[in-house]
Design a protein around this motif. Structure first.
Motif, PDB file in Angstrom:
ATOM      1  N   HIS A 132      -6.483 -30.512   2.633  1.00 51.80           N
ATOM      2  CA  HIS A 132      -7.476 -31.113   1.743  1.00 51.80           C
ATOM      3  C   HIS A 132      -8.828 -31.207   2.436  1.00 51.80           C
ATOM      4  O   HIS A 132      -9.559 -32.171   2.273  1.00 51.80           O
ATOM      5  N   HIS A 133      -9.140 -30.188   3.199  1.00 54.43           N
ATOM      6  CA  HIS A 133     -10.407 -30.130   3.928  1.00 54.43           C
ATOM      7  C   HIS A 133     -10.662 -28.682   4.311  1.00 54.43           C
ATOM      8  O   HIS A 133      -9.753 -27.848   4.292  1.00 54.43           O
ATOM      9  N   TYR A 171      -7.502 -24.992   0.484  1.00 56.96           N
ATOM     10  CA  TYR A 171      -7.625 -26.441   0.316  1.00 56.96           C
ATOM     11  C   TYR A 171      -8.181 -26.785  -1.064  1.00 56.96           C
ATOM     12  O   TYR A 171      -7.829 -27.811  -1.645  1.00 56.96           O
ATOM     13  N   ARG A 172      -9.033 -25.926  -1.603  1.00 54.32           N
ATOM     14  CA  ARG A 172      -9.594 -26.189  -2.939  1.00 54.32           C
ATOM     15  C   ARG A 172      -8.501 -26.117  -4.003  1.00 54.32           C
ATOM     16  O   ARG A 172      -8.497 -26.891  -4.955  1.00 54.32           O
ATOM     17  N   TRP A 173      -7.595 -25.158  -3.849  1.00 55.12           N
ATOM     18  CA  TRP A 173      -6.482 -25.058  -4.798  1.00 55.12           C
ATOM     19  C   TRP A 173      -5.616 -26.310  -4.702  1.00 55.12           C
ATOM     20  O   TRP A 173      -5.249 -26.898  -5.716  1.00 55.12           O
ATOM     21  N   TRP A 174      -5.296 -26.725  -3.465  1.00 57.88           N
ATOM     22  CA  TRP A 174      -4.451 -27.905  -3.285  1.00 57.88           C
ATOM     23  C   TRP A 174      -5.137 -29.165  -3.808  1.00 57.88           C
ATOM     24  O   TRP A 174      -4.483 -30.031  -4.404  1.00 57.88           O
ATOM     25  N   ASP A 175      -6.437 -29.284  -3.605  1.00 61.08           N
ATOM     26  CA  ASP A 175      -7.164 -30.437  -4.163  1.00 61.08           C
ATOM     27  C   ASP A 175      -7.044 -30.455  -5.686  1.00 61.08           C
ATOM     28  O   ASP A 175      -6.777 -31.498  -6.287  1.00 61.08           O
ATOM     29  N   ALA A 176      -7.258 -29.307  -6.321  1.00 56.18           N
ATOM     30  CA  ALA A 176      -7.176 -29.221  -7.782  1.00 56.18           C
ATOM     31  C   ALA A 176      -5.756 -29.520  -8.266  1.00 56.18           C
ATOM     32  O   ALA A 176      -5.558 -30.242  -9.251  1.00 56.18           O
ATOM     33  N   TYR A 177      -4.774 -28.983  -7.558  1.00 64.78           N
ATOM     34  CA  TYR A 177      -3.378 -29.211  -7.940  1.00 64.78           C
ATOM     35  C   TYR A 177      -3.018 -30.693  -7.849  1.00 64.78           C
ATOM     36  O   TYR A 177      -2.439 -31.264  -8.775  1.00 64.78           O
TER      37      TYR A 177
END
Length: 191
Positions: A132-133, A171-177
């Motif tokens: 997330h970074h 990390y952007r995908w995981w943040d959105a998920y």
């Protein structure tokens, strides 16, 4: 989904008809970087001016196709070729294919500030380690991921098993998920 919004979409959604300004234009899409050059278009995001007749034509072509199991991108590029009057080319920011970050790093840097949509192409976001970074810069030679020098100085694409290859934006995908999961469960979390 392997495509996520990372910037405002209003310029495309509110102004979409301007992207399909000529009557012959049926779809608008970003060019695809494939096999060392920009050609065809990528269907990670596209605008499509449709009608019952257009959909019927596509279903007819698909039903009569000898290659029914091809991807949507291959099929649509066959129907509306890259030089077709039916295709309007969108700027890269509307479908930033993540393999370009590795294969054309200078191009990526020059366009990264204006990205609106990320399309995880070489490695899907969920295939990247959850983070997330921004990742720490790799202590590796430039173009380590997926590239090696070939004959005559040309770069050749090679498979890579490095866990960080093609995952700089994972990390952007995981943040959105995780954000979507939080909304679904009724608990939104900030990272």
């Amino acid at each position: 989904a392997d495509t996520i919004a990372v910037g405002p979409l209003g310029g495309l959604l509110l102004d979409g008809s301007a992207r399909l300004s000529r009557p012959a234009q049926m779809l608008a899409a970003v060019m695809d970087y494939h096999v060392g050059r920009w050609h065809t278009y990528n269907t990670g995001l596209l605008l499509w001016r449709t009608s019952a007749a257009a959909v019927a034509r596509l279903f007819s072509l698909l039903a009569n196709s000898t290659t029914r199991h091809q991807s949507d991108q291959t099929f649509l590029n066959g129907v509306y070729g890259e030089r077709s009057q039916a295709v309007s080319i969108l700027p890269f920011e509307w479908n930033a294919q993540t393999h370009v970050e590795v294969l054309l790093p200078e191009f990526w840097v020059n366009h990264s500030a204006s990205l609106r949509v990320l399309h995880f192409t070489q490695r899907k976001g969920w295939e990247c380690e959850e983070a997330h970074h921004l990742p720490k810069p790799l202590d590796l030679p430039p173009r380590h991921c997926g590239r090696s020098p070939g004959k005559g100085g040309r770069n050749l694409t090679v498979p890579s098993t490095d866990a960080d290859c093609f995952c700089a934006n994972g990390y952007r995908w995981w943040d959105a998920y995780r954000h979507a999961e939080g909304l679904y469960l009724g608990r939104v979390q900030d990272y």
